[in-house]
Design a protein around this motif. Structure first.
Motif, PDB file in Angstrom:
ATOM      1  N   SER A   1      26.251  34.059 -18.275  1.00  0.00           N
ATOM      2  CA  SER A   1      26.669  33.074 -18.004  1.00  0.00           C
ATOM      3  C   SER A   1      27.693  32.224 -19.061  1.00  0.00           C
ATOM      4  O   SER A   1      26.379  32.638 -19.941  1.00  0.00           O
TER       5      SER A   1
ATOM      6  N   GLN B   1      34.123  26.158 -11.244  1.00  0.00           N
ATOM      7  CA  GLN B   1      33.209  24.936 -11.737  1.00  0.00           C
ATOM      8  C   GLN B   1      33.943  25.325 -12.851  1.00  0.00           C
ATOM      9  O   GLN B   1      33.880  26.589 -13.925  1.00  0.00           O
TER      10      GLN B   1
ATOM     11  N   ASP C   1      24.323  31.653 -21.374  1.00  0.00           N
ATOM     12  CA  ASP C   1      22.929  32.112 -20.213  1.00  0.00           C
ATOM     13  C   ASP C   1      22.572  33.509 -20.116  1.00  0.00           C
ATOM     14  O   ASP C   1      24.065  33.778 -19.670  1.00  0.00           O
TER      15      ASP C   1
ATOM     16  N   GLU D   1      30.195  29.274 -21.335  1.00  0.00           N
ATOM     17  CA  GLU D   1      31.104  27.954 -21.168  1.00  0.00           C
ATOM     18  C   GLU D   1      31.909  27.756 -21.961  1.00  0.00           C
ATOM     19  O   GLU D   1      31.827  28.743 -22.883  1.00  0.00           O
TER      20      GLU D   1
ATOM     21  N   ASN E   1      31.730  33.462 -15.218  1.00  0.00           N
ATOM     22  CA  ASN E   1      30.367  34.585 -15.312  1.00  0.00           C
ATOM     23  C   ASN E   1      30.921  35.575 -15.566  1.00  0.00           C
ATOM     24  O   ASN E   1      32.715  36.192 -15.232  1.00  0.00           O
TER      25      ASN E   1
ATOM     26  N   ASP F   1      33.128  24.035 -15.881  1.00  0.00           N
ATOM     27  CA  ASP F   1      32.293  24.226 -17.100  1.00  0.00           C
ATOM     28  C   ASP F   1      31.321  25.898 -17.008  1.00  0.00           C
ATOM     29  O   ASP F   1      30.533  26.064 -17.277  1.00  0.00           O
ATOM     30  N   SER F   2      31.900  26.584 -16.467  1.00  0.00           N
ATOM     31  CA  SER F   2      31.016  27.783 -16.005  1.00  0.00           C
ATOM     32  C   SER F   2      32.029  29.122 -16.262  1.00  0.00           C
ATOM     33  O   SER F   2      32.862  29.033 -15.742  1.00  0.00           O
TER      34      SER F   2
ATOM     35  N   THR G   1      34.405  30.688 -12.073  1.00  0.00           N
ATOM     36  CA  THR G   1      33.322  30.468 -10.574  1.00  0.00           C
ATOM     37  C   THR G   1      33.686  29.407 -10.795  1.00  0.00           C
ATOM     38  O   THR G   1      32.512  29.081  -9.272  1.00  0.00           O
TER      39      THR G   1
END
Length: 306
Positions: A239, A185, A226, A241, A190, A187-188, A183
């Motif tokens: 999502s 980021q 999530d 991590e 998809n 810490d993320s 993504t």
């Protein structure tokens, strides 16, 4: 006090006008130095004693933590030995070959890219160490990414969190396969195109599926954090991590998995190999997700699961 002040001003004036005063001051400093050392000795002794006591207490605490960690690791090793023996027995029953250990070399971090929209880093291994484009990179926790550019002594690594990176993964709990896409980021991640009926939960561990032959199977990639289900939608929003910690790690592993020939790959594996175009970041057509290959891989995986 007035007398001391007058004497001080007189000494400063004499030092400024007569060079002999400076020589006398240097001799007086040599005489006074032992007295200063004796005066400071009690405070130095107190400071040394306090430091020795604090260091000893720190060593005692660290020793206790290490003993607890040793017990924990010993318990895990014993459990691992039992699981290994059970795995060997099951493989013998199934006549399945034992997976070979993947060779590796270690590498050290040189720099992290400061661009907030690019998740890349430079390591101290290059062409002279047989590093190649597309090579998987791990840290102590999980998959970091893959090599996208190689020079004689250094290499550039595209991390899994980068928006231009995707990796085939599977749920460790049930084997369902998906594509984990960065993504941008750190810490993320998809997980696109997850069917609404798929058995995926928060906390599920995502590991490399081995599709495409670029990443060896079974290495941790991310953990689902999530899952959003809507009855009116055909797909869920998922999502995850990343497991790896590139912002904390300094040393990494460069894996050398056995290369599988193109003709031996299945259709989903061939599509998964084309998901990412690795190469020199200086060219506009590199480090970019092949959207057609990504869509085709997801479609073939969904068909295979059905």
């Amino acid at each position: 006090m007035l007398l001391c002040a007058v004497l001080a001003f007189g000494l400063m004036f004499a030092e400024h006008r007569f060079s002999a005063v400076e020589t006398a001051r240097s001799h007086m400093t040599s005489i006074v130095a032992p007295i200063q050392w004796l005066v400071a000795l009690p405070s130095e002794g107190v400071r040394w004693g306090a430091m020795a006591i604090s260091d000893q207490q720190a060593l005692i605490d660290e020793n206790g933590r290490l003993r607890e960690q040793l017990l924990t690791l010993s318990n895990r090793v014993q459990r691992m030995a039992s699981l290994t023996a059970e795995n060997i027995h099951l493989r013998e029953l199934l006549n399945a070959p034992n997976p070979a250990d993947v060779p590796y070399i270690t590498a050290e971090l040189l720099s992290l890219d400061s661009d907030p929209f690019t998740q890349q880093m430079v390591i101290n291994r290059g062409r002279r160490d047989s590093v190649y484009i597309g090579q998987p990179v791990m840290d102590a926790s999980g998959l970091i990414g893959q090599v996208v550019s190689v020079s004689a002594y250094t290499s550039r690594v595209l991390m899994v969190a980068d928006a231009n990176h995707a990796v085939p993964v599977e749920i460790n709990r049930n084997g369902l396969r998906f594509i984990a896409q960065g993504t941008g980021q750190l810490d993320s991640l998809n997980i696109p195109s997850v069917p609404a009926t798929a058995d995926i939960r928060e906390g599920d561990l995502l590991v490399t599926s081995g599709l495409g032959g670029r990443f060896p199977q079974g290495y941790p990639v991310a953990r689902v954090v999530d899952v959003k289900r809507e009855s009116s939608q055909a797909f869920m929003e998922v999502s995850a991590e990343p497991i790896s910690q590139p912002e904390r790690s300094r040393y990494f592993l460069l894996l050398f998995p056995p290369e599988r020939p193109e003709e031996s790959l299945s259709a989903p594996e061939r599509m998964a190999r084309q998901v990412v175009w690795p190469g020199d970041p200086g060219h506009p057509d590199t480090n970019r997700i092949n959207e057609d290959a990504l869509t085709a891989a997801l479609t073939l995986q969904s068909t295979e699961q059905e």
